[in-house]
Motif scaffolding. Structure first.
Motif, mmCIF file in Angstrom:
data_model
loop_
_atom_site.group_PDB
_atom_site.id
_atom_site.type_symbol
_atom_site.label_atom_id
_atom_site.label_comp_id
_atom_site.label_asym_id
_atom_site.label_seq_id
_atom_site.Cartn_x
_atom_site.Cartn_y
_atom_site.Cartn_z
ATOM 1 N N TRP A 1 41.915 -16.284 -37.385
ATOM 2 C CA TRP A 1 41.130 -15.824 -36.239
ATOM 3 C C TRP A 1 39.676 -15.571 -36.616
ATOM 4 O O TRP A 1 38.772 -15.746 -35.789
ATOM 5 C CB TRP A 1 41.770 -14.569 -35.646
ATOM 6 N N LEU B 1 38.085 -19.026 -36.517
ATOM 7 C CA LEU B 1 37.926 -19.469 -35.133
ATOM 8 C C LEU B 1 36.817 -18.685 -34.429
ATOM 9 O O LEU B 1 36.069 -19.243 -33.621
ATOM 10 C CB LEU B 1 39.242 -19.312 -34.369
ATOM 11 N N SER C 1 33.532 -20.315 -32.669
ATOM 12 C CA SER C 1 33.295 -20.154 -31.237
ATOM 13 C C SER C 1 31.925 -19.551 -30.947
ATOM 14 O O SER C 1 31.361 -19.764 -29.870
ATOM 15 C CB SER C 1 34.383 -19.274 -30.610
ATOM 16 N N SER D 1 42.912 -25.996 -32.952
ATOM 17 C CA SER D 1 42.229 -24.826 -32.399
ATOM 18 C C SER D 1 40.800 -24.718 -32.891
ATOM 19 O O SER D 1 39.972 -24.067 -32.239
ATOM 20 C CB SER D 1 43.007 -23.553 -32.747
ATOM 21 N N ASN D 2 40.487 -25.309 -34.042
ATOM 22 C CA ASN D 2 39.102 -25.328 -34.502
ATOM 23 C C ASN D 2 38.219 -26.016 -33.469
ATOM 24 O O ASN D 2 37.093 -25.590 -33.211
ATOM 25 C CB ASN D 2 38.995 -26.047 -35.845
ATOM 26 N N ALA E 1 37.722 -23.747 -30.516
ATOM 27 C CA ALA E 1 36.637 -22.811 -30.791
ATOM 28 C C ALA E 1 35.289 -23.503 -30.676
ATOM 29 O O ALA E 1 34.324 -22.958 -30.111
ATOM 30 C CB ALA E 1 36.808 -22.217 -32.192
#
Length: 364
Positions: free
Chosen positions: A200, A203, A207, A324-325, A328
């Motif tokens: 997290w 990420l 983001s 998920s990278n 972000a």
């Protein structure tokens, strides 16, 4: 040849994501909307990536990587063909959101495949070679799409992206080996393993760290026209400068991470801060603006560095983390144009108030 096939998909995705930024004035004029509203189209695509990356990565976890990559490219092609035929602003927002859904999952699976096939000490370089398709899209694809849109119609840019996606499907199907012994992910295990502070943190860095780059890039064309007072013909040139910066940054990001590991991320963020602080001053002159566009492009160095770091810290959830990278990354792509649009709208309101004599220049 496998990396070339994967990079072709990255090229198509990059062209599809960024083409509208160079065509912002054209889309606004054709649809009868404002440039900040065109920024919402960019944000809609980015939000599609944010939603689709984890969802499609989990849903496709049991599929073989080759099959999943072909399906994701087919989904992306359909979204872009639909965008080319959108009858109005509302439908275009919807189709841009749909086109963004497979983006993150494709990159996640493609990067994981490239890193798996590379020697341990060259994983970041392998990832950066696949990412090269994205940076070449910035260098060649985006300026060509802008030129095509200015010459004919902005819709043809999305048609071309759809054709590239279909070509990628053919290349992956032809050249990527089908390993039926490949270890498949368990969606429940991926979700459990994904819940780690290091994941997290990475990420969160992605983001926020990219938002400045996307804010500047999204409004590069209007800035050239309204601040630098340049001819519209310079817009593709500025995009090419940005693309060259992206190539340099992409290669530098892989090299820095192989050399310094996670410390490379701090170095890249410091560099990005310096570049963004200098940009407003550089925008006043055409030649300094082109140089600034190059330096803003180098900020993409953060992408391969964070990608490999996530694969290292997300053991058991590599597919979800890699996808998920890009969620972000595109959360930044949503935040950047949105925040930039707020700033542009506020600046224009202030200018109007000053011209009408309704505000004190010091406090307006």
């Amino acid at each position: 040849m496998i990396e070339l096939a994967l990079a072709m998909g990255a090229f198509g995705i990059g062209a599809g994501e960024f083409a509208i930024m160079g065509l912002m004035p054209n889309v606004a004029h054709d649809l009868g909307i404002s440039e900040p509203q065109v920024g919402h189209l960019i944000s809609a695509y980015a939000l599609g990536v944010v939603v689709g990356a984890p969802v499609l990565a989990v849903l496709g976890a049991r599929l073989l990587r080759k099959h999943l990559l072909v399906l994701l490219m087919g989904f992306f092609a359909a979204g872009n063909f639909a965008s080319a035929m959108a009858p109005g602003y509302g439908s275009l927002i919807l189709f841009r959101f749909i086109a963004g859904l497979p983006h993150g999952a494709y990159f996640g699976v493609a990067m994981l495949a490239a890193a798996t096939m590379a020697p341990p000490n060259q994983r970041a370089k392998a990832v950066s070679r696949v990412m090269m398709g994205l940076t070449i899209a910035l260098l060649i694809g985006n300026p060509l799409a802008t030129w095509l849109g200015q010459l004919i119609d902005w819709r043809h840019a999305f048609t071309a992206v759809g054709i590239i996606a279909v070509l990628t499907m053919a290349l992956v199907a032809r050249f990527m080996p089908l390993d039926r012994q490949e270890e498949r992910s368990d969606p429940r295990r991926e979700i459990r393993a994904f819940n780690r502070p290091q994941v997290w943190l990475a990420l969160g860095i992605g983001s926020i760290g990219f938002a400045g780059m996307f804010c500047v890039f999204s409004y590069l064309a209007p800035t050239l026209l309204e601040v630098t007072d340049a001819d519209p013909g310079w817009i593709p040139v500025a995009l090419i400068a940005f693309g060259f910066g992206g190539i340099v940054g992409n290669l530098a990001g892989g090299w820095l991470f192989d050399r310094f590991q996670f410390r490379a991320v701090a170095l890249i963020l410091i560099w990005s801060t310096v570049v963004l602080l200098a940009f407003p001053l550089a925008a006043q002159s055409l030649w300094s603006m082109l140089l600034a566009a190059f330096f803003v492009g180098t900020m993409i160095a953060l992408a391969p560095a964070l990608q490999i770091h996530l694969m290292d810290v997300a053991m058991g959830a590599q597919t979800l983390a890699a996808a998920s990278n890009h969620a972000a990354f595109n959360l930044s792509n949503a935040l950047g144009p949105w925040l930039g649009g707020l700033a542009v709208s506020a600046g224009r309101r202030r200018t109007i108030r000053l011209r009408l004599g309704l505000a004190n220049p010091k406090y307006a």
